[in-house]
Scaffold this motif. Structure first.
Motif, mmCIF file in Angstrom:
data_model
loop_
_atom_site.group_PDB
_atom_site.id
_atom_site.type_symbol
_atom_site.label_atom_id
_atom_site.label_comp_id
_atom_site.label_asym_id
_atom_site.label_seq_id
_atom_site.Cartn_x
_atom_site.Cartn_y
_atom_site.Cartn_z
ATOM 1 N N MET A 299 33.639 4.275 39.014
ATOM 2 C CA MET A 299 33.805 5.132 37.841
ATOM 3 C C MET A 299 35.218 5.722 37.761
ATOM 4 S SD MET A 299 30.889 7.771 36.528
ATOM 5 C CE MET A 299 31.588 9.219 37.296
ATOM 6 N N GLY A 300 36.194 4.830 37.841
ATOM 7 C CA GLY A 300 37.561 5.234 37.551
ATOM 8 C C GLY A 300 38.377 5.735 38.717
ATOM 9 N N PHE A 301 37.788 5.766 39.926
ATOM 10 C CA PHE A 301 38.532 6.245 41.081
ATOM 11 C C PHE A 301 38.153 5.465 42.332
ATOM 12 C CE2 PHE A 301 38.497 10.174 38.480
ATOM 13 C CZ PHE A 301 39.863 10.435 38.455
ATOM 14 N N MET A 302 39.129 5.287 43.216
ATOM 15 C CA MET A 302 38.835 4.902 44.580
ATOM 16 C C MET A 302 38.374 6.171 45.278
ATOM 17 S SD MET A 302 38.980 2.092 46.385
ATOM 18 C CE MET A 302 40.346 1.042 45.835
ATOM 19 N N ARG A 303 37.218 6.119 45.929
ATOM 20 C CA ARG A 303 36.579 7.341 46.394
ATOM 21 C C ARG A 303 37.048 7.767 47.788
ATOM 22 N NH1 ARG A 303 34.431 10.114 42.070
ATOM 23 N NH2 ARG A 303 34.446 8.538 40.445
ATOM 24 N N GLY A 304 38.349 7.890 47.935
ATOM 25 C CA GLY A 304 38.907 8.345 49.201
ATOM 26 C C GLY A 304 38.968 9.864 49.278
ATOM 27 N N LEU A 305 39.455 10.343 50.405
ATOM 28 C CA LEU A 305 39.714 11.771 50.607
ATOM 29 C C LEU A 305 41.086 11.891 51.252
ATOM 30 C CD1 LEU A 305 36.374 13.180 52.105
ATOM 31 C CD2 LEU A 305 37.253 13.581 49.804
ATOM 32 N N SER A 306 41.917 12.762 50.705
ATOM 33 C CA SER A 306 43.270 12.869 51.235
ATOM 34 C C SER A 306 43.363 13.965 52.293
ATOM 35 C CB SER A 306 44.265 13.148 50.107
ATOM 36 O OG SER A 306 44.575 14.490 49.997
ATOM 37 N N ALA A 307 44.127 13.686 53.341
ATOM 38 C CA ALA A 307 44.357 14.681 54.382
ATOM 39 C C ALA A 307 45.028 15.919 53.803
ATOM 40 C CB ALA A 307 45.208 14.074 55.501
ATOM 41 N N ALA A 308 45.902 15.724 52.826
ATOM 42 C CA ALA A 308 46.592 16.860 52.214
ATOM 43 C C ALA A 308 45.594 17.795 51.539
ATOM 44 C CB ALA A 308 47.629 16.365 51.212
#
Length: 595
Positions: A299-308
């Protein structure tokens, strides 16, 4: 069952797929007409949409409801080519309309894949043993969570999950309701970040409540047996798919150098939630949700999580929680947030050297409070997405709750709006503060089948503060959003009224429980009651007029059709604004009306 077993595709039958195709085509026609991408022409008691090729026509029956909602009858849909009937195929519908939809050669193939995956998900959800709305009315939180069939109500291609194979689908899809054991990785602390709320500043304090002592000791023993010092590492829970398909491959040099060490598989069985990458602990429900990075396009995003983001997530949650807990109005409404109390993220030493990319969001996790500890005697929890749920027989879950409550439908809706809409209004008008309060992000607390209060979740990534002059801690500044004042009201008018209440009004109307016009009269009454109780906020009510004849029509599918790899720049809220014709506001006609 082996990964290659044909039983993995047992849900993909002609009958189920035919039903899925019609349901998907109905949603496509309805939502794209709502967004003015399609402009159906009346033809007797039916509507016609011409294809890019004028010899192709799609016809259907639909009821038009307030807020320009198209309730399309799936069984009525017909496709003709030169007047001759053709098969109803939701992917063909997209191809027939690709020029009208502005689908580029880059976006189109992936979008067709997302539609195909959504069709596969619909076919699974049509299984004969799926629980009915009547059975769900008294079910527990996780039974209801796994039974949801629709996904995000606005988006047409809402279950793409590109990266999952069919065995992954059966192992990890929320609607399958699987028991999943997370993988645990140790990452060198010098390349990682950990943050926690007060009392959880050290990760060991967090893990002492989330892992059994012998389990944690076992993870540390793996490190010691390799000659490594556990004190030099942080622990990261990892989605099994992510470990196998991304970390063990894309981070292979870091695995080889012991920067990243697989230390074991989690003991507790976890259930994936509708958001796909978040897990609920089935064995110890009082333990926190765990949200993991997942390099799957959905749905429009790669479902990652950023360390920042992980570095400031607990601070943002602490600030939001303080705002909510110290506001007497919100306290009186029982409104609470489920805090994301701790987060951890790995900074890849090479990928941190270049511009932003999904590779910087592959290994991170956060811990969110469980709703089970917030429930009192006689209360139960359910995802608010359930209010839009309709079972295979066409029975509405919300209508079932209304019937069992013994309340008149308008009285039930009034109770629900007080629990959900009033706190959202108050946060907006009193604090210039907004959530992303769609169904999956809200937990309803029910007593005797009536919503009595709500718990808001997904705080760190989804909240916004429109008061850019307000002094906030450094870590919280990321949520301050400089959106033009005239567009700020869309946080209510679009995100709440159009993107959720519109669908609930339609579900109750379709069920014969409450006419849509009466539903909107009740919403108007709720807004007026709140405004009457808070005359000190009159200036905000005038500036952000929820009773204006029209408001701007935000178009969610236009975003995905424009770019289904990175739909929105999360650091720029204005990038989410794709607008069409002004939307007639159903609250306007009910201003000043009595119940």
């Amino acid at each position: 069952m082996s990964p290659m077993s044909p039983m993995n595709t047992h849900h993909l039958t002609p009958d189920r797929m035919a039903l899925a195709q019609r349901a998907q085509a109905a949603k496509t026609l309805g939502e794209l007409a709502h967004e003015c991408l399609l402009r159906p022409v009346p033809d007797g008691d039916r509507w016609v949409v011409a294809g890019d090729d004028p010899t192709v026509a799609w016809t259907f029956a639909a009821r038009r409801l307030p807020l320009d909602h198209w309730q399309v009858d799936p069984g009525s849909i017909r496709r003709t080519v030169g007047g001759a009937p053709s098969v109803v195929d939701a992917q063909q519908l997209v191809l027939d309309l690709r020029e009208q939809l502005g689908l580029s050669d880059t976006v189109l193939p992936t979008y067709l894949e997302e539609v195909a995956a959504t069709l596969a998900g619909r076919a699974w959800k049509l299984r004969p043993d799926a629980p009915t709305s009547a059975e769900l009315a008294d079910a527990d939180l996780q039974t209801v969570e796994a039974a949801m069939t629709e996904g995000h109500p606005c988006f047409v291609a809402n279950n793409g999950r590109i990266g999952f194979g069919v065995d992954d689908y059966l192992a990890y899809a929320p609607e399958v309701g699987p028991r999943v054991h997370l993988e645990w990785l140790a990452v060198r602390a010098e390349h990682a970040v950990y943050a926690g709320v007060a009392g959880l500043e050290d990760q060991r304090a967090l893990l002492s409540t989330q892992l059994d002592d012998d389990e944690r000791d076992g993870f540390e023993k793996v490190l010691r047996d390799r000659g490594l010092d556990p004190r030099a590492y942080l622990l990261v829970p990892c989605h099994p798919w992510q470990w196998r398909n991304k970390i063990a491959v894309t981070f292979a040099p870091q695995v080889a150098s012991d920067d990243v060490v697989h230390v074991g598989t989690g003991r507790d069985a976890m259930q994936p939630q509708q958001s796909l990458r978040t897990f609920f602990d089935l064995d110890r429900p009082e333990r926190h949700y765990v949200k993991t990075a997942l390099s799957v396009l959905n749905m429009g995003f790669m479902r990652g999580l950023s360390a920042a983001y992980m570095a400031v997530t607990p601070a943002i949650n602490a600030w939001v929680d303080e705002l909510v807990r110290t506001d007497p109005v919100l306290e009186g409404l029982g409104f609470e947030v489920l805090r994301e109390v701790a987060a951890v993220g790995y900074r890849h030493p090479l990928h941190e050297q270049h511009g932003p990319s999904p590779y910087q969001k592959m290994l991170a996790a956060l811990w969110r409070e469980s709703p089970t500890s917030r429930l009192g005697e006689g209360e139960r929890a359910a995802t608010m997405a359930s209010l839009l749920h309709v079972d295979a027989a066409g029975c509405s879950f919300a209508a079932e709750l209304v019937a069992r409550s013994g309340l008149e439908p308008r009285a039930w809706v009034a109770r629900y709006l007080r629990a959900y809409l009033e706190p959202v209004l108050h946060c907006f008008h009193a604090h210039r503060f907004v959530f992303m309060p769609h169904g999956e992000n809200v937990i309803l607390v029910l007593r005797d089948h009536v919503p009595v209060r709500v718990l808001m979740k997904d705080i760190g990534e989804e909240v916004g503060l429109f008061d850019t002059a307000r002094e906030v801690p450094e870590e919280v500044r990321r949520i301050q959003a400089d959106l033009p004042e005239h567009q700020q009201v869309l946080a209510i008018a679009s995100d709440v009224v159009d993107c959720f209440l519109r669908f609930l009004a339609a579900a109750l109307d379709e069920a014969g429980t409450l006419a849509a016009d009466d539903f909107w009269a009740e919403v108007a009454a709720c807004v007026e009651a709140y405004q009457s109780a808070h005359p000190e906020l009159a200036a905000s009510f005038a500036t952000h007029d929820l009773f204006a004849p029209t408001f701007e029509r935000m178009c969610m599918n236009r975003l995905q059709l424009r770019d289904n790899q990175q739909m929105v720049d999360l650091g720029d809220p204005s990038s989410a604004l794709q607008l069409a014709d002004p939307l007639p506001n159903p609250l306007s006609a009910h201003r000043g009306s009595t119940r």
